[in-house]
Design a protein around this motif. Sequence first.
Motif, short mmCIF file in Angstrom:
data_model
loop_
_atom_site.label_atom_id
_atom_site.label_comp_id
_atom_site.label_asym_id
_atom_site.label_seq_id
_atom_site.Cartn_x
_atom_site.Cartn_y
_atom_site.Cartn_z
N GLU A 73 0.83 -1.21 0.00
CA GLU A 73 0.00 0.00 0.00
C GLU A 73 0.87 1.25 0.00
O GLU A 73 0.52 2.26 -0.63
CB GLU A 73 -0.94 -0.02 1.21
CG GLU A 73 -1.94 -1.16 1.13
CD GLU A 73 -3.05 -1.02 2.16
OE1 GLU A 73 -3.51 0.10 2.38
OE2 GLU A 73 -3.45 -2.05 2.73
N GLU A 116 4.19 -2.33 -12.10
CA GLU A 116 3.83 -0.91 -12.04
C GLU A 116 5.04 -0.05 -11.71
O GLU A 116 5.21 1.04 -12.26
CB GLU A 116 2.72 -0.69 -11.01
CG GLU A 116 1.36 -1.17 -11.45
CD GLU A 116 0.27 -0.80 -10.46
OE1 GLU A 116 0.36 0.29 -9.86
OE2 GLU A 116 -0.65 -1.60 -10.27
N LYS A 123 2.07 1.76 -3.54
CA LYS A 123 0.98 2.29 -4.37
C LYS A 123 0.78 3.77 -4.11
O LYS A 123 0.53 4.55 -5.03
CB LYS A 123 -0.31 1.52 -4.09
CG LYS A 123 -0.31 0.10 -4.64
CD LYS A 123 -1.62 -0.61 -4.29
CE LYS A 123 -1.61 -2.05 -4.79
NZ LYS A 123 -2.87 -2.76 -4.39
#
Length: 312
Positions: free
Chosen positions: A6, A53, A9
Amino acid sequence: MDYTLELKKDILKSLPRKRECRLAFLYAVTKSRGGIDVYKKSISLTYEFEDKEEALAVLEMVKEEIDGDAYFLQKGDKKIIYCVQLKDEVANSFLKTLDLNRFEKGSFVAGDVGKYISSLSDTEEFFSFFKGAVLTDGQLKFPDADYSNYSMQIKLASEDYAQALKEKMAQFDIDLKIGLTKTSVVLQSRNSKEIEDMLAMCSANDCVFKLNNIIAEREQSNEFNRVSNLYMANLARAVSSAGKYKEAIEFLTHKGVLQMQDKKLREVAKARIEYEDDSMSELAKKLSMSKTSLSRYLNRLLELAEEENGRE
């Protein structure tokens, strides 16, 4: 609970846009994930990531700084590694831009990173560098049933790097501890306030929000436990005290001594037996007297019981 994914991200949602900040971010990423391969007169700079990503985000940032091609590759079967690769003049030019063109046996010269961190006098640029270090090497944990501490750590390749970053973070009142493992040097904090500050440096707003919620829940739980423990302690004292008075009253009644006392003392004794679970405050209110007066009457009952017991 591991909040590392998290956190990453969060960082990917707030990558630096200003060029100086972007370069500071890429310096930290290159120092961690960049590897040099030299063969004869050819050179390649390759970044390796476990997360696609991350790799694509770095690829886009690198493209902003180069005049040439950057390649996106993936390798491996069971465990896929995502790569960003620059070659020859493009790689050389980019490393020169980052001031990372000194390397030996595929690794960058360790001492350079300390000088680079010290040179980051602009706060926003340093935060961007720190963000890059956390994205590639950070780990974040919050307390849960299996893990009782707050923890944020960054695993670095050298003690020089760790010491330089520790000294820089001290300027922001964050006292990171240095630990050694077999493969890396670890910078770590277990202080929730310091972790909150570091997350704010990374613009990790969602993680800050979750951390604040966890802190609030734990503080509420701790306060509940404190009040509950205090109540139980008071209750235990009250029960113990009530039992003591009850024994004295029953003894005096059995001996016929209580019936010979004045009306008020008999009323107090009767109320203590009838409302044995009441606190001193509650019993005093029922008898329309102060706690001090009630205590005096109850203590008189204890004295009478001791006197009567002494006669036997």
